[in-house]
Design a protein around this motif. Sequence first.
Motif, PDB file in Angstrom:
ATOM      1  N   SER A   1       0.715  -1.127  -0.068  1.00 50.54           N
ATOM      2  CA  SER A   1       0.013   0.150  -0.245  1.00 50.54           C
ATOM      3  C   SER A   1       0.751   1.149   0.265  1.00 50.54           C
ATOM      4  N   ASP A   2       1.861   1.007   0.041  1.00 50.65           N
ATOM      5  CA  ASP A   2       2.839   2.327  -0.023  1.00 50.65           C
ATOM      6  C   ASP A   2       2.419   3.172  -1.499  1.00 50.65           C
ATOM      7  N   ILE A   3       1.949   4.603  -0.914  1.00 48.22           N
ATOM      8  CA  ILE A   3       1.999   5.570  -1.768  1.00 48.22           C
ATOM      9  C   ILE A   3       3.028   5.847  -2.835  1.00 48.22           C
ATOM     10  N   GLY A   4       4.051   5.708  -2.700  1.00 47.88           N
ATOM     11  CA  GLY A   4       4.258   6.519  -4.242  1.00 47.88           C
ATOM     12  C   GLY A   4       4.805   5.623  -4.800  1.00 47.88           C
ATOM     13  N   THR A   5       4.979   4.379  -4.778  1.00 48.50           N
ATOM     14  CA  THR A   5       4.493   2.823  -6.116  1.00 48.50           C
ATOM     15  C   THR A   5       3.587   3.450  -6.849  1.00 48.50           C
ATOM     16  N   TYR A   6       2.664   4.666  -6.237  1.00 51.86           N
ATOM     17  CA  TYR A   6       1.293   4.686  -7.697  1.00 51.86           C
ATOM     18  C   TYR A   6       1.737   6.044  -8.340  1.00 51.86           C
ATOM     19  N   ILE A   7       3.187   6.592  -7.332  1.00 51.60           N
ATOM     20  CA  ILE A   7       3.630   7.874  -8.070  1.00 51.60           C
ATOM     21  C   ILE A   7       4.154   8.155  -9.171  1.00 51.60           C
ATOM     22  N   ARG A   8       3.820   8.636  -9.785  1.00 47.43           N
ATOM     23  CA  ARG A   8       5.707   8.547 -11.493  1.00 47.43           C
ATOM     24  C   ARG A   8       5.504  10.049 -11.429  1.00 47.43           C
TER      25      ARG A   8
ATOM     26  N   ARG B   1       6.461  10.880   6.201  1.00 46.68           N
ATOM     27  CA  ARG B   1       6.432  12.058   4.744  1.00 46.68           C
ATOM     28  C   ARG B   1       7.349  11.490   4.187  1.00 46.68           C
ATOM     29  N   THR B   2       8.508  11.158   4.237  1.00 46.24           N
ATOM     30  CA  THR B   2       9.667  10.305   3.518  1.00 46.24           C
ATOM     31  C   THR B   2       9.052   8.714   2.385  1.00 46.24           C
ATOM     32  N   VAL B   3       9.122   9.712   1.327  1.00 49.91           N
ATOM     33  CA  VAL B   3       8.408   8.441   0.423  1.00 49.91           C
ATOM     34  C   VAL B   3       9.045   8.786  -0.947  1.00 49.91           C
ATOM     35  N   GLN B   4       9.344   7.662  -1.203  1.00 51.91           N
ATOM     36  CA  GLN B   4      10.348   7.061  -3.029  1.00 51.91           C
ATOM     37  C   GLN B   4       9.428   7.060  -4.232  1.00 51.91           C
ATOM     38  N   VAL B   5       8.910   7.743  -5.155  1.00 50.86           N
ATOM     39  CA  VAL B   5       8.313   8.012  -5.777  1.00 50.86           C
ATOM     40  C   VAL B   5       9.422   7.605  -7.620  1.00 50.86           C
ATOM     41  N   ASN B   6       8.425   7.217  -8.519  1.00 49.34           N
ATOM     42  CA  ASN B   6       9.233   6.799  -9.760  1.00 49.34           C
ATOM     43  C   ASN B   6       9.253   8.181 -10.375  1.00 49.34           C
ATOM     44  N   THR B   7      10.424   7.356 -11.343  1.00 46.18           N
ATOM     45  CA  THR B   7      10.642   9.101 -12.738  1.00 46.18           C
ATOM     46  C   THR B   7      10.386   8.449 -13.586  1.00 46.18           C
ATOM     47  N   ALA B   8      10.054   9.538 -15.492  1.00 44.70           N
ATOM     48  CA  ALA B   8       9.396   9.407 -15.755  1.00 44.70           C
ATOM     49  C   ALA B   8       9.774   8.463 -16.585  1.00 44.70           C
ATOM     50  N   ASP B   9      10.932   7.939 -16.702  1.00 43.73           N
ATOM     51  CA  ASP B   9      11.647   6.610 -17.272  1.00 43.73           C
ATOM     52  C   ASP B   9      11.867   6.143 -16.460  1.00 43.73           C
ATOM     53  N   TRP B  10      11.216   5.205 -15.232  1.00 43.45           N
ATOM     54  CA  TRP B  10      11.425   4.039 -15.139  1.00 43.45           C
ATOM     55  C   TRP B  10      12.061   3.988 -14.256  1.00 43.45           C
ATOM     56  N   LYS B  11      13.629   4.582 -14.351  1.00 44.39           N
ATOM     57  CA  LYS B  11      14.931   4.219 -14.189  1.00 44.39           C
ATOM     58  C   LYS B  11      14.918   4.794 -12.563  1.00 44.39           C
ATOM     59  N   GLU B  12      15.085   5.251 -11.987  1.00 47.23           N
ATOM     60  CA  GLU B  12      15.277   5.617 -10.871  1.00 47.23           C
ATOM     61  C   GLU B  12      13.816   5.835 -10.224  1.00 47.23           C
ATOM     62  N   ARG B  13      14.232   5.523  -8.763  1.00 50.24           N
ATOM     63  CA  ARG B  13      13.290   6.297  -7.661  1.00 50.24           C
ATOM     64  C   ARG B  13      13.540   7.059  -6.851  1.00 50.24           C
ATOM     65  N   VAL B  14      13.208   8.537  -6.491  1.00 51.49           N
ATOM     66  CA  VAL B  14      13.873   9.169  -6.077  1.00 51.49           C
ATOM     67  C   VAL B  14      12.787   9.885  -4.946  1.00 51.49           C
ATOM     68  N   THR B  15      13.511  10.493  -3.559  1.00 48.87           N
ATOM     69  CA  THR B  15      13.587  10.613  -2.337  1.00 48.87           C
ATOM     70  C   THR B  15      12.328  11.719  -2.443  1.00 48.87           C
ATOM     71  N   VAL B  16      11.700  11.619  -1.979  1.00 43.48           N
ATOM     72  CA  VAL B  16       9.988  13.015  -1.443  1.00 43.48           C
ATOM     73  C   VAL B  16      10.077  13.517  -0.026  1.00 43.48           C
ATOM     74  N   HIS B  17      10.618  14.416   0.481  1.00 47.06           N
ATOM     75  CA  HIS B  17      10.072  14.601   1.545  1.00 47.06           C
ATOM     76  C   HIS B  17       9.127  15.696   2.368  1.00 47.06           C
ATOM     77  N   SER B  18       8.078  15.343   2.740  1.00 45.45           N
ATOM     78  CA  SER B  18       6.864  16.573   3.153  1.00 45.45           C
ATOM     79  C   SER B  18       6.323  16.235   2.061  1.00 45.45           C
ATOM     80  N   GLY B  19       6.450  16.103   0.862  1.00 42.67           N
ATOM     81  CA  GLY B  19       5.503  16.095  -0.559  1.00 42.67           C
ATOM     82  C   GLY B  19       5.939  17.300  -1.341  1.00 42.67           C
ATOM     83  N   THR B  20       7.513  17.889  -0.892  1.00 39.96           N
ATOM     84  CA  THR B  20       8.099  19.002  -1.438  1.00 39.96           C
ATOM     85  C   THR B  20       9.338  18.274  -2.985  1.00 39.96           C
ATOM     86  N   VAL B  21       9.141  18.729  -3.749  1.00 35.50           N
ATOM     87  CA  VAL B  21      10.072  18.260  -4.663  1.00 35.50           C
ATOM     88  C   VAL B  21      10.764  19.394  -4.662  1.00 35.50           C
TER      89      VAL B  21
END
Length: 331
Positions: free
Chosen positions: A138-145, A202-222
């Motif tokens: 249920s990790d929300i970051g899995t569903y954010i790209r 609030r520290t979540v890893q999300v997918n990038t556009a090319d799916w080549k890596e995941r980036v860490t987002v803190h408190s919802g701000t990129v």
Amino acid sequence: MSAEATDGLAKGTERLFKGDGVGYPDGVPLPEPPPWRRPSGKRSRTRYLIRQEQIDVVNAALRLRRPLLVTGRPGTGKSTLAHAIADELGLGPVLTWPVNTRSTLDGELYRYDAIGRLRDQQGANRGGRSTEGGDTDSDIGTYIRLGALGTALATRYRGRPRMLLIDEFDKSDVDLPNDLLFVLEEGEFQIPELARLPEDRRTVQVNTADWKERVTVHSGTVRCTEFPFVLITSNGEREFPPAFLRRCVRLELPYPDEEQLEKIVRAHFASDHDWDRVRELIRGFVEQRRLGDLATDQLLHAVHLLRQGVEPEQRHLKEAVLRELRDTGSG
């Protein structure tokens, strides 16, 4: 072959596809494709030739870290310039945002697959698994790209800024240039779905556009650590707001003249061909371009066919390869 079948083909050149339902019993060797039509791993470096004063404008944008707004008629090589810059500076694959009337800022910053997450949670519940307490399913970051713009802000390529191409921006909705201003100025944006999470999640890893890596987002701000290089193309079909233009370095790309076209052709092809015939083809291309827009890569296609023994100025091939992109009076 009959005389009709060999019309437009150099002596010793056979058609690859004969259209007779028989073909070649033992197959036929396929010729090499143009250098620019090979898979990225086999493609030669983008070769791009423009005048020195235009190069100076590009360098001004790079030094200022301001978006480069490139305008010009279709086929002048506006989008190719982004790939040439990325190749020379080692900025990695170009992130591309192809703009149309339905494009939105949020859609190119990130996308949240809420339906996919809900479906997976319901499946977990039916399977007797809990989706609470940080279950990875249920990790929300899995569903954010992140989109191309979001990825350009959030990532770097081998320690260098990313290159972002925003292509045909003049096709956008009238409000999009102003919507883009804050992101280009501040280099950050918020993902509300992550900002609303409890403090300890609030520290979540999300997918990038090319799916080549995941980036860490803190408190919802990129937030970018370094502004990306942004190249925006426009066919000049509309004006942009002054506030947007003020934040861009502006470059007008005219059509290359006959001398430049020969340099471009020589940069792409070895000097083992009848250059008198190539120059004749270039002169015909320039004359035809006066009647309607033609892209420089159309000339390169014609030269490639000529080098392989195919006469590109036959009427039916000229209509297919060297047809004007639009009439000069079409708005």
